[in-house]
Design a protein around this motif. Structure first.
Motif, short mmCIF file in Angstrom:
data_model
loop_
_atom_site.label_atom_id
_atom_site.label_comp_id
_atom_site.label_asym_id
_atom_site.label_seq_id
_atom_site.Cartn_x
_atom_site.Cartn_y
_atom_site.Cartn_z
N ALA A 155 0.78 -1.14 -0.16
CA ALA A 155 -0.04 0.14 -0.12
C ALA A 155 0.67 1.47 0.05
O ALA A 155 0.78 2.22 -0.84
CB ALA A 155 -0.99 0.26 1.09
N ASP A 158 2.40 1.74 -3.66
CA ASP A 158 1.16 2.37 -4.37
C ASP A 158 0.70 3.67 -4.05
O ASP A 158 0.76 4.74 -5.19
CB ASP A 158 0.10 1.39 -4.41
N GLY A 159 0.57 3.95 -2.92
CA GLY A 159 0.13 5.41 -2.44
C GLY A 159 1.28 6.36 -2.63
O GLY A 159 0.76 7.33 -2.98
N LEU A 160 2.45 6.22 -2.28
CA LEU A 160 3.64 7.20 -2.65
C LEU A 160 3.59 7.44 -4.07
O LEU A 160 3.77 8.67 -4.47
CB LEU A 160 4.56 6.71 -2.03
N GLN A 163 0.98 10.33 -4.88
CA GLN A 163 1.45 11.65 -4.28
C GLN A 163 2.66 12.09 -5.37
O GLN A 163 2.74 13.49 -5.41
CB GLN A 163 1.77 11.38 -2.88
N TYR B 121 -4.31 16.60 -2.11
CA TYR B 121 -3.23 15.79 -1.20
C TYR B 121 -2.31 16.71 -0.46
O TYR B 121 -1.71 16.50 0.26
CB TYR B 121 -2.43 15.12 -2.27
N ARG B 125 -2.01 15.72 3.54
CA ARG B 125 -1.04 15.77 4.08
C ARG B 125 -0.70 16.68 5.49
O ARG B 125 -0.29 16.18 6.34
CB ARG B 125 0.27 15.94 3.24
N PRO B 151 2.83 11.87 4.48
CA PRO B 151 2.70 11.18 3.31
C PRO B 151 2.47 9.66 3.28
O PRO B 151 1.85 9.04 2.58
CB PRO B 151 3.89 11.51 2.43
N LEU B 152 3.18 8.88 4.37
CA LEU B 152 3.02 7.41 4.47
C LEU B 152 1.79 7.23 4.97
O LEU B 152 1.16 6.40 4.68
CB LEU B 152 3.96 7.07 5.45
N VAL B 154 -1.16 8.82 4.38
CA VAL B 154 -1.96 8.83 3.45
C VAL B 154 -1.85 8.02 2.36
O VAL B 154 -2.93 7.34 1.84
CB VAL B 154 -1.82 10.38 2.69
N ALA B 155 -0.73 7.47 1.96
CA ALA B 155 -0.43 6.37 1.14
C ALA B 155 -1.01 5.16 1.52
O ALA B 155 -1.25 4.39 0.59
CB ALA B 155 1.14 6.25 1.01
N VAL B 156 -0.77 4.92 2.82
CA VAL B 156 -1.18 3.51 3.27
C VAL B 156 -2.89 3.36 3.15
O VAL B 156 -3.52 2.48 2.51
CB VAL B 156 -1.02 3.31 4.77
N ASP B 158 -4.68 4.95 0.95
CA ASP B 158 -5.02 4.85 -0.41
C ASP B 158 -4.83 3.50 -1.13
O ASP B 158 -5.65 2.91 -1.54
CB ASP B 158 -4.33 5.91 -1.28
N GLY B 159 -3.31 3.21 -0.58
CA GLY B 159 -3.15 1.91 -0.99
C GLY B 159 -3.87 0.39 -0.88
O GLY B 159 -4.18 -0.31 -1.55
N LEU B 160 -4.17 0.76 0.87
CA LEU B 160 -5.03 -0.29 1.00
C LEU B 160 -6.73 -0.36 0.39
O LEU B 160 -7.08 -1.45 0.23
CB LEU B 160 -5.51 -0.18 2.71
#
Lengths: 190, 190
Positions: A155, A158-160, A163, B121, B125, B151-152, B154-156, B158-160
């Motif tokens: 995750a 992908d998420g990074l 952004q 974003y 963030r 950013p981590l 937020v990335a988690v 989105d990615g999940l």
């Protein structure tokens, strides 16, 4: 598939990779790819019936290359190598953009790329869990099992990417990923 | 924008939210939304010229609701509330699907949703960093500063969502997010 057809498909995939690198997802039209391999667009459709089919083949080929190019190092990747992959991805926005668009679209019902991504995420999570187990054993320093940490690792990658693609000046994808790996490994961040 | 036009737009957005909840991203055609509010498709285009424009308005409205509905709790959200939001999202796949498709598409040049996501974003963030600072101060237990952890986080999220939408039986989005929060907070996982 005949040997010749397979060669031709590989050649088309290679051309698509180049076009994507130069022009990004939106510039990678079937027409542009056909022109590069000396086919008409109609001729290209014989090998790949839609743009999605071609792009899925490109992403599957990238998966193969990324995995194969590290095969020398053993059956599971060390975590260090995953960090190198993120650094490498930061140099190839075209294909990362293509991955991000298709992965996002694939979550809708009956999307032509859905089966590819469902299967891809399954083996990528399994591979990530194997990697984490090889590195840390059954329990990561941060307390998670490899199986529970794996979807988070995927995750974050992908998420990074989303952004970073939207705002490369604001998000250092490789540095952020290293921060996350340090968090998993309990090695602290400075 | 006149008061009446604003009301009508709000009504259309509400109808779109309902259609998305019932039928997902692909079922949410302009025609279906128009029918629900008693407009012709041509009439709807007067308020929202494209499907993308309507969906961006839906996502922006969701942002507003999600933020506003927690305003009672102070100027920054506690991290706990973000976990509740992930749990809530797991009950509304239609809008999460819509977010995922549009966010993925937005990374291409000149996409109509690109400006919305770039800006979103940025403030998400910033909001995440504020939340983490309120919770942990200038340094998180895992070692990161709020700005590096944001950013981590937020990335988690989105990615999940991508993994959960593709394979809800394999990925428990809320449980995985709680694992990540525990990792950030250094509270360990069991």
């Amino acid at each position: 598939m005949s040997r010749t057809t397979g060669d031709r498909r590989a050649e088309i995939i290679q051309a698509a990779v180049e076009v994507i690198a130069e022009r990004g997802y939106r510039g990678a039209s079937l027409g542009a790819v056909a022109e590069r391999v000396g086919l008409t667009q109609q001729g290209l459709l014989h090998y790949f019936p839609t743009k999605e089919a071609l792009l899925v083949a490109v992403l599957a080929a990238r998966d193969q290359w990324d995995v194969a190019s590290t095969a020398l190092h053993g059956t599971t990747w060390p975590l260090e190598m995953l960090t190198s992959l993120v650094e490498y991805n930061a140099t190839r926005p075209g294909i990362v953009q293509t991955f991000t668009v298709l992965a996002g679209d694939s979550v809708t019902e009956d999307h032509p790329a859905r089966a590819y991504f469902e299967e891809r995420y399954r083996w990528v999570r399994e591979g990530a869990a194997d990697m984490l187990r090889a590195e840390f054993g059954e329990r990561l320093p941060g307390g998670l099992t490899p199986e529970r940490a794996a979807p988070l690792l995927v995750a974050v990658m992908d998420g990074l990417q989303v952004q970073w693609l939207l705002d490369p000046a604001a998000v250092d994808m490789a540095a952020a990923f290293r921060d996350f790996v340090a968090l998993l490994g309990g090695t602290g961040n400075t």
